[in-house]
Design a protein around this motif. Structure first.
Motif, PDB file in Angstrom:
ATOM      1  N   VAL A   6       1.220  -1.191   0.055  1.00  0.00           N
ATOM      2  CA  VAL A   6       0.339  -0.099  -0.316  1.00  0.00           C
ATOM      3  C   VAL A   6       0.921   1.087   0.252  1.00  0.00           C
ATOM      4  N   PRO A   7       0.746   1.925  -0.700  1.00  0.00           N
ATOM      5  CA  PRO A   7       1.920   3.485  -1.002  1.00  0.00           C
ATOM      6  C   PRO A   7       1.920   3.853   0.148  1.00  0.00           C
ATOM      7  N   SER A  39      11.344   7.562   0.339  1.00  0.00           N
ATOM      8  CA  SER A  39      10.229   7.720  -0.720  1.00  0.00           C
ATOM      9  C   SER A  39       9.085   7.402  -1.057  1.00  0.00           C
ATOM     10  N   ASP A  40       8.567   7.588  -0.128  1.00  0.00           N
ATOM     11  CA  ASP A  40       7.061   7.473   0.434  1.00  0.00           C
ATOM     12  C   ASP A  40       6.184   8.958  -0.081  1.00  0.00           C
ATOM     13  N   ASP A  46       7.680   1.111  -3.407  1.00  0.00           N
ATOM     14  CA  ASP A  46       7.283   0.106  -3.737  1.00  0.00           C
ATOM     15  C   ASP A  46       7.941  -0.726  -2.649  1.00  0.00           C
ATOM     16  N   ALA A  47       7.456  -1.573  -3.218  1.00  0.00           N
ATOM     17  CA  ALA A  47       7.439  -3.138  -1.757  1.00  0.00           C
ATOM     18  C   ALA A  47       9.300  -2.970  -1.922  1.00  0.00           C
ATOM     19  N   ASP A  53      12.954   2.569   7.863  1.00  0.00           N
ATOM     20  CA  ASP A  53      11.847   3.996   7.606  1.00  0.00           C
ATOM     21  C   ASP A  53      10.541   4.103   6.831  1.00  0.00           C
ATOM     22  N   TRP A  54       9.785   3.128   6.604  1.00  0.00           N
ATOM     23  CA  TRP A  54       8.469   2.950   5.771  1.00  0.00           C
ATOM     24  C   TRP A  54       7.705   2.571   7.012  1.00  0.00           C
ATOM     25  N   GLY A  55       6.599   2.589   6.567  1.00  0.00           N
ATOM     26  CA  GLY A  55       5.378   2.149   7.279  1.00  0.00           C
ATOM     27  C   GLY A  55       4.176   3.184   7.521  1.00  0.00           C
ATOM     28  N   PRO A  56       3.124   2.514   8.144  1.00  0.00           N
ATOM     29  CA  PRO A  56       2.023   3.918   8.542  1.00  0.00           C
ATOM     30  C   PRO A  56       2.651   5.180   9.390  1.00  0.00           C
ATOM     31  N   ARG A  57       3.196   6.063   8.732  1.00  0.00           N
ATOM     32  CA  ARG A  57       3.428   7.703   9.759  1.00  0.00           C
ATOM     33  C   ARG A  57       2.826   8.676   9.092  1.00  0.00           C
TER      34      ARG A  57
END
Length: 361
Positions: A6-7, A39-40, A46-47, A53-57
């Motif tokens: 999920v982006p 990058s988000d 992407d995957a 440093d990525w996830g729901p934030r």
């Protein structure tokens, strides 16, 4: 099983749906956004991005007084009320690794969530991205702040805005007109200085040198395409990805690929000439100067086909009105920091921007 990707921007929206009621219950004016490094934020995740440093934030901005009164308690409250997953992805973050990055966290079901909701003030966020400069920026400020940092503040998403982040983003959305002209002129000057070197190296039997210079001119050409589109260029990891989203890439991608893949200097310069002629067409379409010939020309008496990049640069500088920008045109233009250096350290270290202003005195 790994959840479906999920982006990150969408995860931020989903997460904010749980954060917003907590803020409302406390009566807190706030701004909620996903901006800054990542990058988000740029929409390029992407995957592969999901390992750190990525996830729901998201970032929640409070006024200075509200931050002092509520930040610590709000952070703790969110640990207890946020769900363990959003969009199928954990809301938990692991402790920082040695390099400061944080991967996905784990925890016992029902235990408090070590979440990725940063509670800041607007000033703290701007300091993180811009250092100690604030809009309205001086000419030197515009030139020493890497485009990646300007992009990281003006991209992403703003989900709620009581505190004026949208105004700051609007102020920084694009270069002021005359700074924009100077940046383009500087890129054309760089093309003028470099484009004849690649065939000369090739003619001398230095094919590696020819390839290296060609790659440098191609990179400058890509940066110029971003400038013509009035769009900030990301740093090099995402430069090609973002470039493909520009309308002008349709005409530029083929000859760029051909120039970089050519087996000899003659084919290399022909392809590079096509790149530069396409950029001349892009320049004329902007109507910033009198039309320039959309063709290659010989480089003195040598069998090298170039374009009159210096003439384009001079015409752009002649169109500048702002005295502060005109003063930079008294010397050969070097352009903003992205054209001066590819150093990642300068792109990420906001403490060095003051020293860099010396380039533009």
């Amino acid at each position: 099983m790994t959840p479906a990707f999920v982006p990150g921007r969408e995860l931020a929206r989903l997460l904010y749906a749980y954060v917003a009621p907590v803020l409302a219950a406390r009566g807190l004016a706030h701004t909620a956004a996903l901006v800054g490094p990542g990058s988000d934020v740029l929409g390029h995740d992407d995957a592969t991005s999901t390992d750190h440093d990525w996830g729901p934030r998201l970032q929640v901005l409070l006024s200075p007084d509200d931050h002092a009164a509520h930040a610590a308690a709000l952070h703790e409250e969110l640990r207890h009320v946020l769900p363990e997953q959003v969009g199928g992805w954990t809301t938990r973050a692991a402790p920082p690794a040695d390099d400061g990055t944080r991967g996905p966290g784990v925890g016992c079901p029902g235990s408090p969530v070590e979440h990725r909701v940063e509670i800041l003030t607007l000033d703290t966020l701007l300091t993180r991205v811009l250092g100690h400069v604030r809009p309205p920026l001086t000419v030197a400020d515009w030139l020493v702040i890497p485009q990646q940092r300007l992009l990281s503040l003006t991209a992403g998403v703003v989900l709620h805005d009581d505190l004026g982040l949208a105004r700051v983003r609007a102020d920084l959305a694009s270069y002021p007109h005359d700074v924009w002209l100077y940046q383009q002129a500087s890129a054309w000057w760089a093309v003028a200085e470099d484009s004849h070197l690649a065939p000369r190296a090739g003619m001398a039997g230095d094919d590696l040198g020819s390839r290296l210079v060609t790659a440098r001119v191609c990179r400058t050409a890509v940066l110029l395409a971003f400038l013509q589109a009035r769009t900030y260029a990301p740093y090099d990891k995402w430069l090609g990805t973002a470039f493909r989203r520009l309308p002008s890439s349709r005409d530029l991608l083929g000859p760029l690929d051909a120039a970089l893949a050519a087996a000899d200097w003659e084919a290399r310069q022909r392809a590079l000439g096509q790149v530069l002629v396409a950029l001349l067409r892009g320049h004329n379409a902007l109507g910033l100067t009198a039309p320039v010939p959309e063709e290659t020309v010989p480089f003195h008496a040598r069998p090298f086909e170039v374009v009159d990049a210096e003439g384009v640069a001079d015409a752009l500088l002649a169109a500048v009105v702002d005295p502060a920008v005109r003063s930079l045109g008294r010397r050969r233009p070097v352009g903003g920091i992205d054209l001066v250096t590819q150093s990642a350290a300068l792109a990420t270290d906001v403490t060095r921007t003051a020293a860099l202003r010396g380039l533009y005195r």
